[in-house]
Design an enzyme around this catalytic site. Structure first.
Site, PDB file in Angstrom:
ATOM      1  N   HIS A 202      15.484  11.000  23.050  1.00 13.24           N
ATOM      2  CA  HIS A 202      16.689  11.683  22.562  1.00 13.24           C
ATOM      3  C   HIS A 202      17.353  12.621  23.575  1.00 13.24           C
ATOM      4  O   HIS A 202      18.454  13.102  23.344  1.00 13.24           O
ATOM      5  CB  HIS A 202      16.396  12.456  21.269  1.00 13.24           C
ATOM      6  CG  HIS A 202      15.694  13.768  21.505  1.00 13.24           C
ATOM      7  ND1 HIS A 202      14.347  13.850  21.735  1.00 13.24           N
ATOM      8  CD2 HIS A 202      16.159  15.035  21.570  1.00 13.24           C
ATOM      9  CE1 HIS A 202      14.010  15.109  21.915  1.00 13.24           C
ATOM     10  NE2 HIS A 202      15.087  15.862  21.830  1.00 13.24           N
TER      11      HIS A 202
HETATM   12  C1  UD1 Z   1      17.987  19.811  19.681  1.00 13.10           C
HETATM   13  C2  UD1 Z   1      17.479  20.813  20.730  1.00 13.10           C
HETATM   14  C3  UD1 Z   1      16.267  20.229  21.435  1.00 13.10           C
HETATM   15  C4  UD1 Z   1      15.212  19.731  20.462  1.00 13.10           C
HETATM   16  C5  UD1 Z   1      15.857  18.784  19.469  1.00 13.10           C
HETATM   17  C6  UD1 Z   1      14.872  18.299  18.451  1.00 13.10           C
HETATM   18  C7  UD1 Z   1      19.277  22.190  21.757  1.00 13.10           C
HETATM   19  C8  UD1 Z   1      20.066  22.428  22.986  1.00 13.10           C
HETATM   20  N1  UD1 Z   1      18.488  21.082  21.738  1.00 13.10           N
HETATM   21  O1  UD1 Z   1      18.426  18.675  20.400  1.00 13.10           O
HETATM   22  O2  UD1 Z   1      15.707  21.235  22.249  1.00 13.10           O
HETATM   23  O3  UD1 Z   1      14.206  19.052  21.182  1.00 13.10           O
HETATM   24  O4  UD1 Z   1      16.920  19.474  18.823  1.00 13.10           O
HETATM   25  O5  UD1 Z   1      15.349  17.155  17.795  1.00 13.10           O
HETATM   26  O6  UD1 Z   1      19.342  22.972  20.847  1.00 13.10           O
HETATM   27  N2  UD1 Z   1      22.727  14.778  14.882  1.00 13.10           N
HETATM   28  C9  UD1 Z   1      22.870  14.161  13.654  1.00 13.10           C
HETATM   29  N3  UD1 Z   1      22.242  14.712  12.590  1.00 13.10           N
HETATM   30  C10 UD1 Z   1      21.493  15.831  12.665  1.00 13.10           C
HETATM   31  C11 UD1 Z   1      21.365  16.456  13.920  1.00 13.10           C
HETATM   32  C12 UD1 Z   1      21.972  15.923  15.017  1.00 13.10           C
HETATM   33  O7  UD1 Z   1      23.531  13.135  13.527  1.00 13.10           O
HETATM   34  O8  UD1 Z   1      20.930  16.272  11.659  1.00 13.10           O
HETATM   35  C13 UD1 Z   1      23.363  14.159  16.063  1.00 13.10           C
HETATM   36  C14 UD1 Z   1      24.735  14.648  16.361  1.00 13.10           C
HETATM   37  O9  UD1 Z   1      25.481  13.567  16.842  1.00 13.10           O
HETATM   38  C15 UD1 Z   1      24.519  15.643  17.491  1.00 13.10           C
HETATM   39  C16 UD1 Z   1      23.324  15.061  18.216  1.00 13.10           C
HETATM   40  O10 UD1 Z   1      22.547  14.437  17.199  1.00 13.10           O
HETATM   41  O11 UD1 Z   1      25.624  15.805  18.295  1.00 13.10           O
HETATM   42  C17 UD1 Z   1      22.497  16.073  18.942  1.00 13.10           C
HETATM   43  O12 UD1 Z   1      22.088  17.116  18.075  1.00 13.10           O
HETATM   44  P1  UD1 Z   1      21.869  18.598  18.637  1.00 13.10           P
HETATM   45  O13 UD1 Z   1      21.385  19.485  17.566  1.00 13.10           O
HETATM   46  O14 UD1 Z   1      23.068  19.042  19.370  1.00 13.10           O
HETATM   47  O15 UD1 Z   1      20.746  18.425  19.731  1.00 13.10           O
HETATM   48  P2  UD1 Z   1      19.386  17.607  19.741  1.00 13.10           P
HETATM   49  O16 UD1 Z   1      19.516  16.522  20.717  1.00 13.10           O
HETATM   50  O17 UD1 Z   1      18.914  17.223  18.380  1.00 13.10           O
END
Ligand code: UD1
Length: 352
Positions: A202
């Site tokens: 991821h």
């Molecule tokens: C975040 C943390 C990372 C952690 C990870 C665990 C930061 C900078 N990163 O990364 O350290 O390892 O969480 O999973 O805070 N999305 C969904 N549904 C959700 C959540 C996210 O569809 O419930 C999608 C969205 O398109 C979003 C992308 O995932 O833009 C990334 O989510 P985000 O919370 O920005 O960062 P993670 O990659 O999950």
């Protein structure tokens, strides 16, 4: 003593579980969810399965660019902190939710405690590295999970604020492991025990360059056993955008798993292939070989003890790394023995 925990992303819900349990009868515990993760499988199932009370507040911030997401949290948290006036704000790990809460707390002169303090990848391309360094330097109490983390904090002049408490993820993992051992839990996608790998990818560094992602998927597809790929929403999104079929060769795609199902899946697997921090450590604690698709790791002990191999630039080495011989057994416990949460509450209750 009133403690306000701020969480927002999946691994933080896991760490919150043993802390919430240890707070019972010892502190008035207020839980704030920033809404950084919001899908049921990324959030709600963790609260349900790990027996955590519903958050007292949910900011519902959702996804967005770093600045937008962090800024929205900062502003929402300030109002909640004004209302609750906690004795401590407790932040977890290295996400944008952690940094936002750290900033809000220090600006309001509320004592700040950082759980999982002192971890370093020394890779400034990772948003998590900025988040954890900034949070450590802002915090009044640094709750370090390992000796290595303590050493990093000392090097940065933060020894006086540091306490070694162990790793709360060990607490929750051991408890969940014992729970799932005692019941019949099915394996994902009807897999046979010992005859499949578990994989999660991821990190933006692995998903956002289509050529690199393609190479990673090609290596996974060629492995000698089925690979259960637990697809984070970002991975599914990128694959759909570039028209990749994730399910090729050995790869079988699954939704992300709830925590007990994840632990059960890892426990019964032949190996883990990941870029997640938490999963590297979980694999080690369950003594399952791990291959990490990153140039470095914060959990260096897993590599030093032979249970984790890093593969990054030379992705052609991935297949051989995953299919390597089983590592030497070890009795070492660099992540504690499962009693870290009680040590955290004692450190918060202690004299300052
Ligand atoms: C975040 C943390 C990372 C952690 C990870 C665990 C930061 C900078 N990163 O990364 O350290 O390892 O969480 O999973 O805070 N999305 C969904 N549904 C959700 C959540 C996210 O569809 O419930 C999608 C969205 O398109 C979003 C992308 O995932 O833009 C990334 O989510 P985000 O919370 O920005 O960062 P993670 O990659 O999950």
């Amino acid at each position: 003593m009133r403690i306000l925990s701020v969480v927002g992303a999946r691994p933080q819900f896991v760490k919150l579980a043993p802390i919430a349990q240890a707070m019972k009868g010892r502190a008035d515990h207020v839980i704030v969810h920033t809404g950084q993760h919001y899908d049921a499988l990324m959030s709600d199932v963790f609260f349900e399965d790990l027996g955590i009370a519903e958050p007292d507040f949910n900011l519902g911030v959702g996804s967005g660019k770093h600045g937008h997401q962090t800024g929205a949290m900062l502003s929402g948290l300030e109002e909640i902190f004004e209302q609750v006036r906690p004795d401590w704000v407790l932040v977890y790990g290295d996400t944008n939710s952690t940094l936002a809460a750290a900033l809000a707390a220090v600006k309001m002169h509320i004592p700040l405690a950082h759980l999982e303090a002192g971890l370093r990848s020394f890779n400034r391309r990772m948003p998590e590295e900025h988040n954890r360094v900034l949070t450590d330097h802002a915090a009044d109490l640094l709750l370090a999970p390992t000796e290595v983390a303590v050493d990093h904090l000392k090097t940065e002049g933060l020894a006086a604020r540091t306490v070694l408490v162990g790793d709360v993820m060990t607490d929750v993992l051991f408890k969940t492991r014992d729970l799932v051992k005692g019941r019949t839990e099915t394996l994902p996608l009807g897999m046979d025990a010992g005859n499949y790998y578990v994989s999660t990818i991821h990190r933006p560094d692995n998903t956002d360059d289509p050529d690199r992602l393609k190479q990673i998927l090609r290596s996974l597809a060629e492995l000698d056993k089925p690979v259960v790929l637990l697809a984070h929403p970002r991975l599914s999104d990128v694959a759909a955008r570039h028209g990749f079929d994730l399910e090729t060769g050995a790869i079988r795609v699954s939704d992300p798993l709830a925590y007990p199902q994840l632990v059960n899946a890892v426990m019964n697997s032949a190996g883990v292939i990941t870029d997640s921090g938490g999963l590297q450590k979980e694999a080690f604690l369950l003594r399952v070989p791990c291959t990490t698709i990153r140039p470095e790791t914060e959990w260096v002990e897993t590599v030093e003890l032979g249970w984790n191999v890093l593969v990054s630039d030379n992705l052609s080495a991935l297949t051989a790394a995953v299919q390597r011989a089983t590592p030497q057994p070890t009795e070492e416990s660099p992540y504690g023995t499962g009693k870290a949460a009680a040590a955290v509450v004692s450190a918060l209750a202690g004299p300052r």
